[in-house]
Design an enzyme around this catalytic site. Structure first.
Site, short mmCIF file in Angstrom:
data_model
loop_
_atom_site.label_atom_id
_atom_site.label_comp_id
_atom_site.label_asym_id
_atom_site.label_seq_id
_atom_site.Cartn_x
_atom_site.Cartn_y
_atom_site.Cartn_z
N GLU A 510 0.83 -1.21 0.00
CA GLU A 510 0.00 0.00 0.00
C GLU A 510 0.86 1.25 0.00
O GLU A 510 0.49 2.29 -0.57
CB GLU A 510 -0.95 0.00 1.20
N HIS A 516 3.43 6.50 -5.23
CA HIS A 516 2.96 6.88 -6.57
C HIS A 516 2.16 8.19 -6.47
O HIS A 516 2.26 9.06 -7.34
CB HIS A 516 2.09 5.74 -7.12
ZN ZN Z 1 -2.63 -2.40 -4.64
#
Ligand code: ZN
Length: 724
Positions: A510, A516
């Site tokens: 996660e 990201h």
């Molecule tokens: Zn994921």
């Protein structure tokens, strides 16, 4: 603003994610507020951008009664903005049409981001009502934009002359993205079809909401109640304490409650010695939302797949999967079917071999039964002990939650990217358990805020996921606020939170989504962070999992919570040695779900079964695909497969599709010296910072210097010997 069918709220956030198969919040189209808003009653915390740092949501001021007025006002403002753009007398330009849209709908985005995040993680009856009420309205609002003929004419005119507009690469891509979004949403249809499409979309929004609410209620209702402690023989003291606490929270003092997690498999099955109880848990899990009663999802599924097939046909596609996959890196149904068909036979062959090992132990113990789904986890642990002398429970004392977070997850990110973390206790949170960290670049500049919400609750959906409360955009001047959600059972008061190895890996996963989002450095909100194709979004998060077991990282966080002793090398060696263990099971249960998803979405409307036929359809689909092996049920059965009734329809294959890129990238890191600042910077510059601003596979090539290769994935999952 929210203008894509996959958009914000209602649909996109309805999907449920699980470890290590989870997801970020998918293509983000919502965005933070930063523009001007009308003067409005100060009482509603959504009417103006949050005054807190990073526009962090004012969780302490938000009341359930604030949502509907904010949604209504947000939609009204957005309608006015869109009308002004669509009806302008000025000739259409990139600035006055597309950039203007990127700047629009900010209030609606603010409320959607917060509402749908909290509806997933901390819901209540009032919010569930709001969700059910708003889903069709938001769908209609999106259609009002996407099916606005005048607006599309302006977008098309810009698209047609894009080569002559002297746009930078990101802006040119934005023009193409808008054009594609509108066409895919039906902008080129005639009026009668548009009317029907709007009705379909509204109905699907309602169905998706009903599916997720039914599932949450049914999953809570089906938690397994155990009368006496002796039935729990085999469970750890911690797990028994958690079961007792869960019973107390349900006013069942003195009893024990084993809550269900969202997957078919349930953690307690690995250690419970009582076979009858194991069967009770497994049956409760497998029959969720398909055994009649108030929360049965069979009719919802039947209606949904039929509507999706009808919509796909209207839009010119053979089926819903073809429609979805045309916009993914996979590109087509054929490409996805080919990969899944390539993996299924060796995966099932491996699972059957594992079943034979299990059966030997059952027989040796004098058990007069064939291994079933309820027995698999229990006996596979015995096989694991026999083969590797490894008991998963031995590991947990080395995985204390705060230690894993700070000295594992954050430590790895610091070594790779130079970023640092400082806990902020001054910002309001929605529950006392939630933690907030400010993230800084190596040069000390501000990067992002990061929320940590790791504990399970009965009002939180299952699985693990990431979401953005505020996505990054230089156009809007916003920096990211990103959250991670896990479902770790909360220990009894005063006890430490000891994680399983799988939960540790999920925390790294996660955090890969969070990176990201936090490293996003794009101009337009449409391209922020995880706004990439769904079969690409799991790739950076899966790559980040590699650091959980990286020796330098592991050494830094895997320390006994009482003694501070490091995880013994011998135990660590056993973990490494057993990594391919049970991969036949893991791959088969995943493929079962992925193939089911494709089966449901590769049909025409006429082929969709009625509610009564849903389970038969499921059984036939598994058989046809060669993955109907009863001891290994699909990771999700249809009626509790949130991914495919929410934002991941025809997209569950994406995890293994992304894993090809992931496994390849892990090889790249290893070949280039592993955990180094240079490697981190390269990954950040070429890929993590780019969001959806360039073609996804081009980003991958920029990072790795080559084309994706499937071999590392096959090797990792132990599928090489039977696959050519
Ligand atoms: Zn994921």
């Amino acid at each position: 603003m929210a203008f894509r069918p996959a958009l914000a709220g209602a649909l996109a956030l309805a999907f449920s994610l699980t470890s290590p198969l989870c997801a970020a919040d998918g293509p983000a189209t919502t965005r933070p507020g930063s523009g001007k808003v009308d003067a409005a009653p100060a009482a509603n915390p959504f009417f103006a951008p949050s005054p807190l740092p990073y526009q962090f949501p004012q969780f302490d001021k938000i009341k359930d009664a604030d949502y509907v007025p904010a949604f209504e006002k947000g939609m009204a403002e957005n309608r006015a903005e869109i009308d002004a753009i669509a009806n302008s007398d000025e000739p259409a330009t990139f600035e006055n049409t597309i950039v203007a849209m990127e700047r629009s709908g900010l209030l609606l985005e603010r409320v959607s981001r917060v509402f749908f995040a909290l509806a997933g993680t901390n819901t209540n009856e009032a919010m569930q009502k709001v969700q059910a009420e708003m889903a069709p309205k938001l769908s209609a609002h999106n259609d009002l934009i996407l099916l606005n003929g005048k607006l599309f004419a302006r977008i098309q005119s810009i698209y047609d002359k894009r080569d002559a507009l002297d746009l930078d690469a990101e802006s040119r891509r934005l023009v193409e993205r808008y054009y594609t979004d509108f066409v895919r949403a039906g902008a080129k249809l005639g009026d009668a079809d548009k009317t029907r499409l709007k009705a379909i979309n509204a109905e699907m929004a309602t169905l998706s909401t009903r599916f997720s609410q039914n599932l949450l209620k049914e999953t809570n209702a089906d938690a397994v109640v155990v009368d006496s402690r002796d039935q729990l023989d085999g469970l750890s003291e911690d797990a028994i304490g958690a079961a007792s606490a869960a019973a107390k929270s349900r006013n069942l003092d003195g009893k024990f409650v084993i809550p269900l997690k969202n997957t078919s498999g349930q953690p307690a099955l690995a250690s419970l010695k009582n076979r009858e109880l194991r069967q009770r848990i497994m049956n409760a899990s497998l029959n969720r939302a398909s055994k009649g009663g108030e929360f049965d999802n069979r009719a919802v599924v039947a209606a949904m797949v039929k509507l999706r097939a009808e919509r796909a046909a209207m839009l010119g596609y053979a089926n819903h999967a073809a429609y979805v996959l045309a916009d993914e890196t996979a590109g087509s149904v054929e490409a996805v079917n080919k990969l899944l068909a390539q993996l299924a036979p060796p995966a099932v062959a491996n699972a059957r071999a594992e079943a034979a090992d299990i059966q030997k132990i059952i027989d040796a113990e004098g058990g007069k039964f064939q291994v079933s789904a309820a027995d698999w986890a229990f006996y596979t642990e015995k096989v694991r002990k026999q083969k590797f002398d490894l008991d998963e429970e031995q590991l947990r004392p080395y995985f204390e939650m705060d230690n894993v977070l700070r000295n594992g997850v954050f430590y790895a990110a610091n070594k790779l990217y130079g970023i640092t973390f400082k806990e902020r206790k001054d910002l309001p949170v929605y529950l006392p358990d939630i933690r907030v960290f400010e993230v800084f670049n190596e040069d000390g500049s501000h990067l992002a805020l990061f929320l940590v919400d790791y504990y399970a609750r009965s009002n939180k959906r299952g699985g693990a996921w990431a979401n953005a409360y505020v996505p990054q955009s230089t156009l809007l001047g916003t920096s990211p606020v990103i959250a991670n959600h896990l479902n770790i059972p909360k220990p009894a008061d005063g006890e430490p939170t000891l994680m399983t190895y799988e939960e540790v890996t999920t925390a790294f996963h996660e955090f890969g989504h969070a990176l990201h989002g936090m490293f996003s450095h794009v101009k337009y909100p449409r391209f922020a962070g995880t706004s990439v194709p769904r079969d690409f979004v799991e790739y950076p998060s899966q790559v980040n999992e590699m650091w959980a077991a990286w020796p330098e990282v592991l050494k830094n966080y895997a320390k006994h919570y009482k003694t501070g002793e490091p995880l013994p090398q011998a135990l660590l060696d056993k973990v490494k040695a057993s990594e391919k263990f049970n991969q036949g099971f893991a791959t088969t249960e995943y493929l079962g779900a992925a193939l089911l998803d494709q089966a449901w979405h590769q049909i025409t409307a006429a082929q969709a079964p009625s509610a009564d036929g849903v389970l038969a359809f499921e059984a036939a689909a598994l058989k046809r695909a060669g993955v109907d092996f009863a001891p290994v049920p699909p990771r999700y059965r249809t009626t509790y497969f949130s991914h495919i009734m929410g934002g991941y329809s025809a997209g569950y294959y994406a995890y293994i599709w992304s894993e090809v890129l992931d496994a390849d990238s892990v090889e790249w890191f290893k070949a280039h010296g592993g955990l180094t600042r240079a490697n981190g910077d390269h990954f950040r510059d070429t890929l993590l910072s780019r969001g959806g601003s360039d073609d996804a596979l081009a980003l991958f090539r920029n990072f790795s210097g080559g084309e994706p290769d499937v071999k590392p994935l096959l090797e990792r999952r132990g599928l090489t010997e039977s696959v050519k």
